[in-house]
Design a protein around this motif. Sequence first.
Motif, PDB file in Angstrom:
ATOM      1  N   ASP A 138       0.888  -1.128   0.091  1.00  0.00           N
ATOM      2  CA  ASP A 138       0.059  -0.286  -0.603  1.00  0.00           C
ATOM      3  C   ASP A 138       1.048   1.007   0.262  1.00  0.00           C
ATOM      4  OD1 ASP A 138      -1.648   2.051   0.496  1.00  0.00           O
ATOM      5  OD2 ASP A 138      -2.796   1.247   2.486  1.00  0.00           O
ATOM      6  N   ALA A 139       1.197   2.274  -1.133  1.00  0.00           N
ATOM      7  CA  ALA A 139       1.746   3.105  -1.124  1.00  0.00           C
ATOM      8  C   ALA A 139       0.860   4.475  -0.867  1.00  0.00           C
ATOM      9  CB  ALA A 139       1.928   3.575  -2.864  1.00  0.00           C
ATOM     10  N   VAL A 181       5.266 -11.752  -6.971  1.00  0.00           N
ATOM     11  CA  VAL A 181       5.185 -10.369  -7.175  1.00  0.00           C
ATOM     12  C   VAL A 181       4.837  -9.133  -6.690  1.00  0.00           C
ATOM     13  CG1 VAL A 181       5.160 -11.507 -10.051  1.00  0.00           C
ATOM     14  CG2 VAL A 181       2.796 -10.906  -8.519  1.00  0.00           C
ATOM     15  N   LEU A 182       5.373  -8.374  -6.963  1.00  0.00           N
ATOM     16  CA  LEU A 182       4.629  -7.205  -6.217  1.00  0.00           C
ATOM     17  C   LEU A 182       3.412  -6.203  -7.130  1.00  0.00           C
ATOM     18  CD1 LEU A 182       5.275  -4.973  -4.020  1.00  0.00           C
ATOM     19  CD2 LEU A 182       7.186  -4.031  -5.871  1.00  0.00           C
ATOM     20  N   ARG A 183       2.709  -5.995  -5.704  1.00  0.00           N
ATOM     21  CA  ARG A 183       1.550  -5.303  -6.225  1.00  0.00           C
ATOM     22  C   ARG A 183       1.627  -3.950  -5.667  1.00  0.00           C
ATOM     23  NH1 ARG A 183      -4.008  -7.647  -5.122  1.00  0.00           N
ATOM     24  NH2 ARG A 183      -4.008  -5.755  -4.485  1.00  0.00           N
ATOM     25  N   VAL A 184       1.791  -2.821  -6.468  1.00  0.00           N
ATOM     26  CA  VAL A 184       1.603  -1.879  -5.596  1.00  0.00           C
ATOM     27  C   VAL A 184       0.310  -1.206  -5.789  1.00  0.00           C
ATOM     28  CG1 VAL A 184       2.972   0.304  -5.625  1.00  0.00           C
ATOM     29  CG2 VAL A 184       4.128  -1.324  -6.204  1.00  0.00           C
ATOM     30  N   ASP A 185      -0.991  -0.757  -4.453  1.00  0.00           N
ATOM     31  CA  ASP A 185      -1.341  -0.653  -4.573  1.00  0.00           C
ATOM     32  C   ASP A 185      -1.725   0.827  -4.538  1.00  0.00           C
ATOM     33  OD1 ASP A 185      -2.882  -2.720  -5.543  1.00  0.00           O
ATOM     34  OD2 ASP A 185      -4.087  -3.538  -3.571  1.00  0.00           O
ATOM     35  N   ARG A 240       2.250  11.517  -7.536  1.00  0.00           N
ATOM     36  CA  ARG A 240       3.836  12.211  -7.288  1.00  0.00           C
ATOM     37  C   ARG A 240       4.568  11.321  -7.733  1.00  0.00           C
ATOM     38  NH1 ARG A 240       5.953  14.396  -3.231  1.00  0.00           N
ATOM     39  NH2 ARG A 240       8.071  14.726  -3.232  1.00  0.00           N
ATOM     40  N   LEU A 241       4.240   9.932  -7.366  1.00  0.00           N
ATOM     41  CA  LEU A 241       4.886   9.031  -7.137  1.00  0.00           C
ATOM     42  C   LEU A 241       4.717   8.174  -8.581  1.00  0.00           C
ATOM     43  CD1 LEU A 241       7.069   7.122  -5.704  1.00  0.00           C
ATOM     44  CD2 LEU A 241       4.379   5.649  -5.547  1.00  0.00           C
ATOM     45  N   SER A 242       3.797   8.321  -8.781  1.00  0.00           N
ATOM     46  CA  SER A 242       3.630   7.310 -10.731  1.00  0.00           C
ATOM     47  C   SER A 242       4.247   8.802 -11.466  1.00  0.00           C
ATOM     48  CB  SER A 242       1.832   7.261 -10.941  1.00  0.00           C
ATOM     49  OG  SER A 242       1.106   6.890  -9.978  1.00  0.00           O
ATOM     50  N   GLU A 243       4.278   9.530 -11.247  1.00  0.00           N
ATOM     51  CA  GLU A 243       5.441  10.645 -12.178  1.00  0.00           C
ATOM     52  C   GLU A 243       6.230  10.266 -11.798  1.00  0.00           C
ATOM     53  OE1 GLU A 243       6.504  15.404 -12.332  1.00  0.00           O
ATOM     54  OE2 GLU A 243       3.982  14.970 -11.757  1.00  0.00           O
ATOM     55  N   LEU A 244       6.675   9.946 -10.765  1.00  0.00           N
ATOM     56  CA  LEU A 244       8.738   9.630 -10.840  1.00  0.00           C
ATOM     57  C   LEU A 244       9.100   8.498 -11.380  1.00  0.00           C
ATOM     58  CD1 LEU A 244      10.803  10.701  -9.378  1.00  0.00           C
ATOM     59  CD2 LEU A 244      10.344   9.912  -7.657  1.00  0.00           C
ATOM     60  N   ALA A 245       7.918   7.618 -11.099  1.00  0.00           N
ATOM     61  CA  ALA A 245       8.310   5.864 -11.433  1.00  0.00           C
ATOM     62  C   ALA A 245       8.342   6.450 -13.183  1.00  0.00           C
ATOM     63  CB  ALA A 245       7.418   4.579 -11.402  1.00  0.00           C
ATOM     64  N   SER A 246       7.144   7.129 -13.914  1.00  0.00           N
ATOM     65  CA  SER A 246       7.276   7.487 -15.000  1.00  0.00           C
ATOM     66  C   SER A 246       8.373   8.114 -15.500  1.00  0.00           C
ATOM     67  CB  SER A 246       5.930   7.926 -16.230  1.00  0.00           C
ATOM     68  OG  SER A 246       5.105   7.595 -15.336  1.00  0.00           O
ATOM     69  N   LEU A 247       8.961   8.523 -15.359  1.00  0.00           N
ATOM     70  CA  LEU A 247      10.124  10.123 -15.880  1.00  0.00           C
ATOM     71  C   LEU A 247      11.424   8.399 -15.283  1.00  0.00           C
ATOM     72  CD1 LEU A 247      11.899  12.652 -16.283  1.00  0.00           C
ATOM     73  CD2 LEU A 247      11.647  12.638 -13.563  1.00  0.00           C
ATOM     74  N   TYR A 248      11.181   8.448 -14.689  1.00  0.00           N
ATOM     75  CA  TYR A 248      12.190   7.115 -13.874  1.00  0.00           C
ATOM     76  C   TYR A 248      12.334   5.522 -15.421  1.00  0.00           C
ATOM     77  CZ  TYR A 248      15.358   8.982 -10.939  1.00  0.00           C
ATOM     78  OH  TYR A 248      16.091  10.520 -10.036  1.00  0.00           O
ATOM     79  N   GLY A 249      11.462   5.767 -16.026  1.00  0.00           N
ATOM     80  CA  GLY A 249      11.306   4.625 -16.492  1.00  0.00           C
ATOM     81  C   GLY A 249      11.021   3.301 -16.465  1.00  0.00           C
ATOM     82  N   VAL A 250      10.211   2.813 -14.632  1.00  0.00           N
ATOM     83  CA  VAL A 250       9.712   2.049 -14.538  1.00  0.00           C
ATOM     84  C   VAL A 250       8.862   1.729 -13.831  1.00  0.00           C
ATOM     85  CG1 VAL A 250      12.726   1.977 -13.055  1.00  0.00           C
ATOM     86  CG2 VAL A 250      10.842   3.123 -12.161  1.00  0.00           C
ATOM     87  N   MET A 251       7.744   2.124 -14.216  1.00  0.00           N
ATOM     88  CA  MET A 251       6.086   1.864 -14.344  1.00  0.00           C
ATOM     89  C   MET A 251       5.568   0.539 -14.594  1.00  0.00           C
ATOM     90  SD  MET A 251       3.955   3.689 -12.460  1.00  0.00           S
ATOM     91  CE  MET A 251       3.097   5.173 -12.623  1.00  0.00           C
ATOM     92  N   ASP A 252       6.275   0.368 -15.229  1.00  0.00           N
ATOM     93  CA  ASP A 252       5.563  -1.210 -15.752  1.00  0.00           C
ATOM     94  C   ASP A 252       5.970  -2.112 -15.096  1.00  0.00           C
ATOM     95  OD1 ASP A 252       4.838  -0.287 -17.981  1.00  0.00           O
ATOM     96  OD2 ASP A 252       6.102  -0.113 -19.412  1.00  0.00           O
ATOM     97  N   LEU A 253       7.379  -1.718 -14.831  1.00  0.00           N
ATOM     98  CA  LEU A 253       8.034  -2.853 -13.711  1.00  0.00           C
ATOM     99  C   LEU A 253       6.831  -2.948 -12.113  1.00  0.00           C
ATOM    100  CD1 LEU A 253      11.868  -2.609 -13.948  1.00  0.00           C
ATOM    101  CD2 LEU A 253      10.529  -4.027 -14.968  1.00  0.00           C
ATOM    102  N   LEU A 254       6.744  -1.380 -11.756  1.00  0.00           N
ATOM    103  CA  LEU A 254       6.188  -1.746 -10.609  1.00  0.00           C
ATOM    104  C   LEU A 254       4.258  -1.630 -11.424  1.00  0.00           C
ATOM    105  CD1 LEU A 254       8.029   1.457  -8.723  1.00  0.00           C
ATOM    106  CD2 LEU A 254       8.067  -1.066  -8.890  1.00  0.00           C
ATOM    107  N   GLN A 255       3.709  -1.333 -11.829  1.00  0.00           N
ATOM    108  CA  GLN A 255       2.366  -1.719 -12.378  1.00  0.00           C
ATOM    109  C   GLN A 255       2.411  -2.275 -13.122  1.00  0.00           C
ATOM    110  OE1 GLN A 255      -0.096   0.014 -11.230  1.00  0.00           O
ATOM    111  NE2 GLN A 255       1.270   0.059  -9.471  1.00  0.00           N
ATOM    112  N   PRO A 256       2.488  -3.717 -14.046  1.00  0.00           N
ATOM    113  CA  PRO A 256       2.152  -4.689 -14.977  1.00  0.00           C
ATOM    114  C   PRO A 256       0.966  -4.187 -15.424  1.00  0.00           C
ATOM    115  CG  PRO A 256       3.139  -5.826 -13.275  1.00  0.00           C
ATOM    116  CD  PRO A 256       3.011  -4.264 -12.509  1.00  0.00           C
ATOM    117  N   ALA A 257       0.770  -4.825 -16.300  1.00  0.00           N
ATOM    118  CA  ALA A 257      -0.811  -4.862 -17.201  1.00  0.00           C
ATOM    119  C   ALA A 257      -1.657  -6.201 -16.737  1.00  0.00           C
ATOM    120  CB  ALA A 257      -0.165  -4.789 -18.907  1.00  0.00           C
TER     121      ALA A 257
END
Length: 91
Positions: free
Chosen positions: A37-38, A65-69, A74-91
């Motif tokens: 829970d983030a 697997v990790l599921r971030v809820d 702001r955290l989503s934006e930072l993850a997207s900026l660093y290119g790791v959103m797909d690792l934290l929120q897989p489809a």
Amino acid sequence: MSPLKLPATLLHDQADDCLATWVAQLPPDLPPAVVLDASGLSEFDSSALAVLLGLRRVLTQKGSVLRVDGMTPRLSELASLYGVMDLLQPA
């Protein structure tokens, strides 16, 4: 297993301890997905992403697997900026 929770503050100085605490609390028999829970995270830097990716790596090695809820915008934006959103929120 109850969801793990990000603290309100997660900066560089707390990152190693946060990850070590979570890893030490993991049960031997992990569920297929561990929920984190983030939603409570309000003060953070890029170290928060390093902690999430570190936890993801540990869980993957253990067959889970990790599921971030509750990722804040702001955290989503930072993850997207660093290119790791797909690792934290897989489809």
